[in-house]
Design a protein around this motif. Structure first.
Motif, PDB file in Angstrom:
ATOM      1  N   UNK A 162       0.817  -1.217   0.000  1.00  0.00           N
ATOM      2  CA  UNK A 162       0.000   0.000   0.000  1.00  0.00           C
ATOM      3  C   UNK A 162       0.848   1.264   0.000  1.00  0.00           C
ATOM      4  N   UNK A 163       2.142   1.113   0.257  1.00  0.00           N
ATOM      5  CA  UNK A 163       3.060   2.255   0.254  1.00  0.00           C
ATOM      6  C   UNK A 163       3.617   2.431  -1.156  1.00  0.00           C
ATOM      7  N   UNK A 164       3.634   3.666  -1.640  1.00  0.00           N
ATOM      8  CA  UNK A 164       4.209   3.930  -2.955  1.00  0.00           C
ATOM      9  C   UNK A 164       5.725   3.829  -2.885  1.00  0.00           C
ATOM     10  N   UNK A 165       6.348   3.665  -4.042  1.00  0.00           N
ATOM     11  CA  UNK A 165       7.807   3.501  -4.061  1.00  0.00           C
ATOM     12  C   UNK A 165       8.470   4.746  -3.479  1.00  0.00           C
ATOM     13  N   UNK A 166       8.328   5.926  -4.124  1.00  0.00           N
ATOM     14  CA  UNK A 166       8.636   7.141  -3.375  1.00  0.00           C
ATOM     15  C   UNK A 166       7.314   7.651  -2.810  1.00  0.00           C
ATOM     16  N   UNK A 180       6.343  15.942   3.135  1.00  0.00           N
ATOM     17  CA  UNK A 180       5.669  16.156   1.858  1.00  0.00           C
ATOM     18  C   UNK A 180       5.149  14.829   1.321  1.00  0.00           C
ATOM     19  N   UNK A 181       3.954  14.867   0.779  1.00  0.00           N
ATOM     20  CA  UNK A 181       3.397  13.723   0.065  1.00  0.00           C
ATOM     21  C   UNK A 181       3.861  13.817  -1.381  1.00  0.00           C
ATOM     22  N   UNK A 182       4.620  12.817  -1.846  1.00  0.00           N
ATOM     23  CA  UNK A 182       5.184  12.834  -3.196  1.00  0.00           C
ATOM     24  C   UNK A 182       4.227  12.196  -4.204  1.00  0.00           C
ATOM     25  N   UNK A 183       3.005  12.709  -4.245  1.00  0.00           N
ATOM     26  CA  UNK A 183       1.991  12.200  -5.172  1.00  0.00           C
ATOM     27  C   UNK A 183       1.785  10.695  -5.001  1.00  0.00           C
ATOM     28  N   UNK A 184       1.769  10.252  -3.753  1.00  0.00           N
ATOM     29  CA  UNK A 184       1.563   8.832  -3.482  1.00  0.00           C
ATOM     30  C   UNK A 184       0.126   8.433  -3.814  1.00  0.00           C
ATOM     31  N   UNK A 185      -0.080   7.131  -4.020  1.00  0.00           N
ATOM     32  CA  UNK A 185      -1.417   6.648  -4.357  1.00  0.00           C
ATOM     33  C   UNK A 185      -2.368   6.719  -3.172  1.00  0.00           C
ATOM     34  N   UNK A 186      -1.874   6.409  -1.972  1.00  0.00           N
ATOM     35  CA  UNK A 186      -2.741   6.339  -0.795  1.00  0.00           C
ATOM     36  C   UNK A 186      -2.669   7.591   0.076  1.00  0.00           C
ATOM     37  N   UNK A 187      -1.771   8.504  -0.245  1.00  0.00           N
ATOM     38  CA  UNK A 187      -1.685   9.737   0.521  1.00  0.00           C
ATOM     39  C   UNK A 187      -0.900   9.591   1.816  1.00  0.00           C
ATOM     40  N   UNK A 188      -0.765  10.719   2.506  1.00  0.00           N
ATOM     41  CA  UNK A 188      -0.075  10.783   3.796  1.00  0.00           C
ATOM     42  C   UNK A 188      -1.014  11.434   4.804  1.00  0.00           C
ATOM     43  N   UNK A 189      -1.194  10.779   5.938  1.00  0.00           N
ATOM     44  CA  UNK A 189      -1.997  11.335   7.022  1.00  0.00           C
ATOM     45  C   UNK A 189      -1.088  11.686   8.187  1.00  0.00           C
ATOM     46  N   UNK A 190      -1.317  12.850   8.775  1.00  0.00           N
ATOM     47  CA  UNK A 190      -0.620  13.256   9.994  1.00  0.00           C
ATOM     48  C   UNK A 190      -1.672  13.431  11.076  1.00  0.00           C
ATOM     49  N   UNK A 191      -1.588  12.594  12.104  1.00  0.00           N
ATOM     50  CA  UNK A 191      -2.583  12.592  13.185  1.00  0.00           C
ATOM     51  C   UNK A 191      -4.003  12.466  12.634  1.00  0.00           C
ATOM     52  N   UNK A 192      -4.138  11.605  11.609  1.00  0.00           N
ATOM     53  CA  UNK A 192      -5.452  11.318  11.047  1.00  0.00           C
ATOM     54  C   UNK A 192      -5.938  12.291  10.000  1.00  0.00           C
ATOM     55  N   UNK A 193      -5.157  13.326   9.699  1.00  0.00           N
ATOM     56  CA  UNK A 193      -5.556  14.336   8.715  1.00  0.00           C
ATOM     57  C   UNK A 193      -4.706  14.175   7.462  1.00  0.00           C
ATOM     58  N   UNK A 204       5.801  17.515  14.434  1.00  0.00           N
ATOM     59  CA  UNK A 204       6.227  17.709  15.815  1.00  0.00           C
ATOM     60  C   UNK A 204       6.457  16.361  16.473  1.00  0.00           C
ATOM     61  N   UNK A 205       7.270  16.366  17.506  1.00  0.00           N
ATOM     62  CA  UNK A 205       7.552  15.140  18.240  1.00  0.00           C
ATOM     63  C   UNK A 205       6.249  14.491  18.709  1.00  0.00           C
ATOM     64  N   UNK A 206       6.108  13.198  18.427  1.00  0.00           N
ATOM     65  CA  UNK A 206       4.922  12.463  18.843  1.00  0.00           C
ATOM     66  C   UNK A 206       3.837  12.364  17.799  1.00  0.00           C
ATOM     67  N   UNK A 207       3.965  13.087  16.682  1.00  0.00           N
ATOM     68  CA  UNK A 207       2.954  13.002  15.623  1.00  0.00           C
ATOM     69  C   UNK A 207       2.909  11.592  15.039  1.00  0.00           C
ATOM     70  N   UNK A 208       1.687  11.171  14.683  1.00  0.00           N
ATOM     71  CA  UNK A 208       1.503   9.875  14.033  1.00  0.00           C
ATOM     72  C   UNK A 208       1.321  10.077  12.533  1.00  0.00           C
ATOM     73  N   UNK A 209       2.074   9.303  11.759  1.00  0.00           N
ATOM     74  CA  UNK A 209       1.995   9.346  10.306  1.00  0.00           C
ATOM     75  C   UNK A 209       1.363   8.058   9.808  1.00  0.00           C
ATOM     76  N   UNK A 210       0.613   8.169   8.720  1.00  0.00           N
ATOM     77  CA  UNK A 210       0.099   6.979   8.051  1.00  0.00           C
ATOM     78  C   UNK A 210       0.414   7.086   6.570  1.00  0.00           C
ATOM     79  N   UNK A 211       1.182   6.117   6.077  1.00  0.00           N
ATOM     80  CA  UNK A 211       1.537   6.009   4.666  1.00  0.00           C
ATOM     81  C   UNK A 211       0.947   4.702   4.168  1.00  0.00           C
ATOM     82  N   UNK A 212      -0.066   4.776   3.321  1.00  0.00           N
ATOM     83  CA  UNK A 212      -0.786   3.560   2.971  1.00  0.00           C
ATOM     84  C   UNK A 212      -1.405   2.983   4.231  1.00  0.00           C
ATOM     85  N   UNK A 213      -1.098   1.709   4.513  1.00  0.00           N
ATOM     86  CA  UNK A 213      -1.593   1.077   5.736  1.00  0.00           C
ATOM     87  C   UNK A 213      -0.534   1.055   6.837  1.00  0.00           C
TER      88      UNK A 213
END
Length: 222
Positions: A162-166, A180-193, A204-213
């Motif tokens: 589910x993660x894009x190559x770049x 930065x989201x590099x035009x990924x297929x599934x996008x990038x979420x920071x703290x659910x946004x 910021x320290x403690x932020x949660x990232x989601x790349x694909x799954x």
């Protein structure tokens, strides 16, 4: 259609040319090459009547014919090279060196990160960030992304691919981190946004990232 304006470099009669062109990021490399050769009026055969073969290069890598541009990280304001690889065409001056200027969105910088920062998976796996520009994604050597080209190769955490190559780029500049989201297929979420594509979003320290799954926590204790 995902349009993007890019700079194309190629050779015409021994002279390097730079032109701005609009490409569709969801087109395959094969389609893009055929359209460029036609629109630029480049020769389809050399002086001996042999077919000219062209390749598209980006970030010093030759792109696979079947890859789509967004899959290999091409985005707005990218710099691409159209290279003639037929030996006779090369001798006649049609080939262009595959040197690419380093730019934001490419491979991470070699400049050491002056502070400690890392990404932690929910299973406890750590990905130390060692450079001021860290590229996150999924390794795919066939398309020019060997594991060593990524600062954080998320392949082991991504069995469903589910993660894009770049996928994303973390940048440290002026004492702060952004992603930065590099035009990924599934996008990038920071703290659910979900963050805007290719826009610098603060971390910021403690932020949660989601790349694909894949979920990762950004850690940078001051």
């Amino acid at each position: 259609m995902l349009p993007a304006n890019v700079t194309l470099q190629y050779m015409r009669e021994g002279t390097k040319q730079n032109v701005r062109v609009k490409l569709s990021l969801d087109a395959t490399v094969r389609q893009v090459i055929a359209d460029l050769v036609r629109d630029l009026g480049l020769p389809s055969t050399d002086s001996d009547g042999e077919p000219c073969t062209y390749e598209l290069t980006y970030q010093r890598q030759t792109l696979s014919d079947e890859a789509r541009l967004f899959e290999v990280g091409v985005q707005e304001n990218a710099i691409l090279q159209l290279v003639a690889v037929n030996p006779n065409a090369t001798r006649s001056g049609m080939a262009l060196s595959a040197n690419v200027l380093s730019r934001l969105g490419g491979k991470g910088s070699n400049e050491p990160l002056p502070i400690r920062a890392e990404l932690l998976s929910r299973t406890g796996r750590a990905f130390p960030l060692r450079h001021t520009r860290a590229l996150l994604g999924r390794a795919d050597p066939a398309l020019g992304y060997p594991p060593e080209a990524l600062d954080a190769d998320l392949t082991p955490l991504d069995p469903e691919r589910t993660v894009s190559r770049p996928h994303a780029l973390i940048v440290y500049s002026d004492g702060r981190f952004t992603i930065r989201d590099l035009y990924s297929q599934r996008g990038v979420l920071v703290n659910g946004v979900r963050i805007p594509v290719n826009g610098a979003y603060p971390l910021d320290d403690g932020d949660w990232l989601q790349l694909g799954e894949v979920e990762l926590q950004f850690r940078c204790p001051r």
